[in-house]
Design an enzyme around this catalytic site. Structure first.
Site, mmCIF file in Angstrom:
data_model
loop_
_atom_site.group_PDB
_atom_site.id
_atom_site.type_symbol
_atom_site.label_atom_id
_atom_site.label_comp_id
_atom_site.label_asym_id
_atom_site.label_seq_id
_atom_site.Cartn_x
_atom_site.Cartn_y
_atom_site.Cartn_z
ATOM 1 N N LYS A 1 36.335 33.138 35.892
ATOM 2 C CA LYS A 1 35.480 34.288 36.230
ATOM 3 C C LYS A 1 36.000 35.566 35.590
ATOM 4 O O LYS A 1 35.266 36.299 34.937
ATOM 5 C CB LYS A 1 35.426 34.455 37.753
ATOM 6 C CG LYS A 1 34.854 35.787 38.218
ATOM 7 C CD LYS A 1 34.762 35.862 39.723
ATOM 8 C CE LYS A 1 35.900 36.581 40.406
ATOM 9 N NZ LYS A 1 36.029 38.010 40.102
ATOM 10 N N ASN A 2 37.289 35.819 35.801
ATOM 11 C CA ASN A 2 37.822 37.106 35.348
ATOM 12 C C ASN A 2 37.942 37.197 33.831
ATOM 13 O O ASN A 2 38.083 38.289 33.283
ATOM 14 C CB ASN A 2 39.180 37.387 36.013
ATOM 15 C CG ASN A 2 39.023 37.706 37.488
ATOM 16 O OD1 ASN A 2 37.902 37.820 37.988
ATOM 17 N ND2 ASN A 2 40.133 37.834 38.190
ATOM 18 N N ARG B 1 32.503 44.880 41.311
ATOM 19 C CA ARG B 1 33.366 45.906 40.765
ATOM 20 C C ARG B 1 33.550 45.779 39.257
ATOM 21 O O ARG B 1 33.625 46.770 38.536
ATOM 22 C CB ARG B 1 34.728 45.779 41.465
ATOM 23 C CG ARG B 1 35.715 46.751 40.971
ATOM 24 C CD ARG B 1 37.096 46.495 41.505
ATOM 25 N NE ARG B 1 38.034 47.181 40.648
ATOM 26 C CZ ARG B 1 38.327 48.461 40.738
ATOM 27 N NH1 ARG B 1 37.780 49.198 41.673
ATOM 28 N NH2 ARG B 1 39.162 49.016 39.899
ATOM 29 N N CYS C 1 35.375 43.333 46.242
ATOM 30 C CA CYS C 1 36.088 42.943 47.467
ATOM 31 C C CYS C 1 36.716 44.168 48.125
ATOM 32 O O CYS C 1 37.126 45.105 47.447
ATOM 33 C CB CYS C 1 37.199 41.963 47.127
ATOM 34 S SG CYS C 1 36.617 40.308 46.853
ATOM 35 N N ARG D 1 41.313 50.724 45.375
ATOM 36 C CA ARG D 1 40.821 50.395 44.045
ATOM 37 C C ARG D 1 40.219 51.584 43.291
ATOM 38 O O ARG D 1 39.023 51.586 42.981
ATOM 39 C CB ARG D 1 39.832 49.216 44.114
ATOM 40 C CG ARG D 1 40.447 48.015 44.778
ATOM 41 C CD ARG D 1 39.596 46.789 44.684
ATOM 42 N NE ARG D 1 39.803 46.082 43.437
ATOM 43 C CZ ARG D 1 39.489 44.816 43.240
ATOM 44 N NH1 ARG D 1 38.968 44.122 44.218
ATOM 45 N NH2 ARG D 1 39.701 44.240 42.087
ATOM 46 N N ASP E 1 45.798 37.443 43.517
ATOM 47 C CA ASP E 1 44.631 36.637 43.883
ATOM 48 C C ASP E 1 45.017 35.321 44.561
ATOM 49 O O ASP E 1 44.159 34.650 45.126
ATOM 50 C CB ASP E 1 43.775 36.345 42.635
ATOM 51 C CG ASP E 1 42.984 37.568 42.206
ATOM 52 O OD1 ASP E 1 42.910 38.541 42.985
ATOM 53 O OD2 ASP E 1 42.448 37.568 41.092
ATOM 54 N N ARG F 1 30.917 34.041 45.024
ATOM 55 C CA ARG F 1 31.116 34.998 43.920
ATOM 56 C C ARG F 1 32.060 34.406 42.871
ATOM 57 O O ARG F 1 31.989 34.789 41.695
ATOM 58 C CB ARG F 1 31.717 36.310 44.442
ATOM 59 C CG ARG F 1 30.733 37.225 45.146
ATOM 60 C CD ARG F 1 31.371 38.582 45.419
ATOM 61 N NE ARG F 1 32.174 38.996 44.281
ATOM 62 C CZ ARG F 1 33.394 39.534 44.360
ATOM 63 N NH1 ARG F 1 33.940 39.750 45.530
ATOM 64 N NH2 ARG F 1 34.048 39.868 43.275
HETATM 65 C C1 UD1 Z 1 41.539 42.435 38.278
HETATM 66 C C2 UD1 Z 1 40.923 41.152 38.772
HETATM 67 C C3 UD1 Z 1 41.362 40.877 40.213
HETATM 68 C C4 UD1 Z 1 42.873 40.887 40.309
HETATM 69 C C5 UD1 Z 1 43.447 42.163 39.705
HETATM 70 C C6 UD1 Z 1 44.963 42.151 39.630
HETATM 71 C C7 UD1 Z 1 38.826 41.023 37.588
HETATM 72 C C8 UD1 Z 1 37.347 41.056 37.665
HETATM 73 N N1 UD1 Z 1 39.482 41.267 38.733
HETATM 74 O O1 UD1 Z 1 41.046 43.483 39.115
HETATM 75 O O2 UD1 Z 1 40.852 39.602 40.591
HETATM 76 O O3 UD1 Z 1 43.250 40.814 41.669
HETATM 77 O O4 UD1 Z 1 42.953 42.337 38.355
HETATM 78 O O5 UD1 Z 1 45.409 41.067 38.926
HETATM 79 O O6 UD1 Z 1 39.401 40.742 36.565
HETATM 80 N N2 UD1 Z 1 44.490 50.911 39.902
HETATM 81 C C9 UD1 Z 1 44.565 52.283 39.931
HETATM 82 N N3 UD1 Z 1 43.750 52.998 39.089
HETATM 83 C C10 UD1 Z 1 42.882 52.402 38.246
HETATM 84 C C11 UD1 Z 1 42.812 50.993 38.211
HETATM 85 C C12 UD1 Z 1 43.625 50.273 39.063
HETATM 86 O O7 UD1 Z 1 45.350 52.859 40.693
HETATM 87 O O8 UD1 Z 1 42.164 53.114 37.520
HETATM 88 C C13 UD1 Z 1 45.334 50.122 40.821
HETATM 89 C C14 UD1 Z 1 44.480 49.313 41.814
HETATM 90 O O9 UD1 Z 1 44.119 50.106 42.914
HETATM 91 C C15 UD1 Z 1 45.417 48.200 42.178
HETATM 92 C C16 UD1 Z 1 46.181 47.953 40.873
HETATM 93 O O10 UD1 Z 1 46.017 49.131 40.084
HETATM 94 O O11 UD1 Z 1 46.308 48.620 43.174
HETATM 95 C C17 UD1 Z 1 45.699 46.751 40.095
HETATM 96 O O12 UD1 Z 1 44.361 46.917 39.732
HETATM 97 P P1 UD1 Z 1 43.731 46.296 38.411
HETATM 98 O O13 UD1 Z 1 44.789 45.604 37.631
HETATM 99 O O14 UD1 Z 1 42.952 47.371 37.739
HETATM 100 O O15 UD1 Z 1 42.748 45.213 38.997
HETATM 101 P P2 UD1 Z 1 41.225 45.003 38.677
HETATM 102 O O16 UD1 Z 1 40.977 45.126 37.227
HETATM 103 O O17 UD1 Z 1 40.406 45.784 39.619
#
Ligand code: UD1
Length: 431
Positions: A22-23, A92, A116, A121, A305, A397
């Site tokens: 998925k990701n 998201r 989620c 986030r 995850d 999902r």
């Molecule tokens: C992706 C994955 C999700 C996985 C996560 C971490 C997808 C669709 N989802 O989510 O399944 O759990 O990676 O491996 O690929 N953060 C900030 N600012 C930002 C962006 C992120 O502070 O602009 C923080 C988030 O709040 C979180 C951490 O960074 O605490 C990790 O987030 P991120 O790596 O961005 O995860 P996602 O891309 O949302």
């Protein structure tokens, strides 16, 4: 599927094919928008998030055709550069369309993303990265974000944290920007590697793939390409946890064992027998899981995850274990549900202390989020009696056919018709 019912304490044995990731697929679908032509993706999972992304692309003017696990995206026409709000709320990862649309048209609009409920986030790193490439971004009170760039220009970006989504967004925009972009502190997840390989196949020039510093040379034009998504490493980890909770031996086909080393290291310490093969992973479990201390971390660490399935495993372990969640602050909602099944879990801040009890007892529970829902299935396999899991829309999902897959391994599991699920909820005082 409105609910799932599991009768636990039966070992799992056999062979199951792991769905596409998925990701990996979602940002690849966004990448297709960069190209004024056709992109074909193979091994695409038939899950709700993919259907939602398909709807978004269609609403933007792309023509999407899904045939089995093959998805063809014709992005010759992109007539709309705004992601409709209703889709953003449920997924998201639609945020990656910001970088792709900016790269394609110099303009993009979306809303602050949903997904989620696992922590706050924020998207500050996404916006910072795109601004460094010359985008002007304006947030509005209703949550709308509008971005434009007369000409995206390569630049140096230094992420203080390796955000997966922010790295993807910048890669997508940088692939079409003028000049060179250097991303320092990039995420190194296998899904980033897949995206870079796909972009390279479309004509982008990327070096340092899978490393902390990635360099992207922007190009003016992309070309038609085909790419097959890798097997889903999180689904693989979930099913490994299922075998460990139930006992037995299974071969998980179509998954890359190397991507799972940060996980298999921990599962082996818990007593799993794991063999890597070129075509997948074999996992066997002949006893109750042993307790471990686990800390989630960005790749190649233990993935957040799989933290919920790990809570389920520790809940039936023969000792006291611990989980430290360092990625998403609010990711312990599964514990509340596991306690209804008799699990003994204490949460303090981002730490969960778990005392194993075997077996758990079947109960009516509700999936709190995507991975949390799958974790309840793991727990149900090690529970006496029947476990009914409601709120399965979350599970859909990301899991194509969790019931069919576990059934093929010998689990007593079935999808509940809506009426039965509602009856279970009323009996449980939740109706
Ligand atoms: C992706 C994955 C999700 C996985 C996560 C971490 C997808 C669709 N989802 O989510 O399944 O759990 O990676 O491996 O690929 N953060 C900030 N600012 C930002 C962006 C992120 O502070 O602009 C923080 C988030 O709040 C979180 C951490 O960074 O605490 C990790 O987030 P991120 O790596 O961005 O995860 P996602 O891309 O949302």
């Amino acid at each position: 599927m409105s609910g799932i019912e599991i009768e636990g304490l039966r070992p799992l044995n056999g062979d199951v094919r792991i769905q596409g990731s998925k990701n990996a697929v979602l940002p690849m679908m966004a990448a297709a928008v960069l190209h004024r032509g056709t992109t074909v993706l193979e091994n695409v999972p038939r899950i709700q998030d993919v259907f939602c992304m398909t709807d978004i692309l269609t609403s933007m003017g792309c023509r999407c055709r899904m045939d089995g696990h093959r998805l063809e995206i014709d992005a010759r026409t992109v007539s709309r550069v705004a992601v409709p709000r209703e889709y953003v709320a449920s997924m998201r990862s639609s945020i990656v369309l910001l970088g792709a649309l900016l790269g394609r048209t110099g303009e993009a609009a979306t809303y602050y993303p949903g997904g989620c409920s696992i922590g706050s986030r924020p998207i500050d790193l996404h916006l910072y990265g795109l601004e460094r490439l010359g985008a002007e971004i304006a947030g509005q009170e209703d949550g709308r974000i509008a971005a434009r760039a007369d000409k995206l220009t390569g630049g140096r970006i230094r992420f203080p944290y390796p955000s997966v989504g922010a790295t993807e967004n910048v890669l997508l925009a940088a692939a079409a920007a003028r000049g060179t972009t250097v991303i320092e502190g990039a995420a190194r997840e296998p899904e980033i590697v897949s995206l870079c390989r796909m972009l390279s196949g479309m004509g982008a020039k990327i070096s340092g793939i899978g490393e902390e510093t990635v360099t992207v040379e922007g190009v003016n034009e992309f070309h038609d390409s085909e790419y097959a998504a890798p097997g889903d490493r999180i689904v693989t980890g979930t099913y490994m946890s299922c075998v460990m909770a139930a006992g037995g031996r299974a071969f998980l086909r179509g998954t890359d064992a190397v991507q799972l080393r940060g996980v298999t290291r921990v599962l082996r310490r818990m007593g799993a027998e794991i063999e890597e093969a070129p075509s997948g992973i074999r996992v066997g479990m002949a006893r109750r899981p042993g307790p471990v201390k686990v800390r989630t971390a960005p790749y190649p660490g233990f993935p957040t995850d799989l933290q919920s399935p790990m809570l389920s495993l520790l809940s039936v372990s023969d000792g006291c274990g611990q989980v430290l969640e360092t990625v998403f602050e609010g990711r312990f909602a599964t514990a509340v549900q596991l306690r209804r099944m008799g699990a003994c879990i204490d949460i303090e801040g981002n730490k969960a202390e778990v005392r194993g009890i075997y077996p758990l007892r079947g109960a009516c529970v509700t999936a709190p989020d995507l991975r949390g829902g799958a974790a309840l299935a793991v727990a149900g396999l090690a529970a006496e009696g029947k476990t009914r899991i409601g709120g399965c829309a979350h599970i859909l999902r990301g899991y194509e056919d969790i019931c069919g897959d576990l059934k093929s391994l010998g689990a007593r599991i079935r999808q509940l018709p809506e009426a039965e699920e509602a009856a279970g909820e009323r009996a449980d005082g939740r109706g």
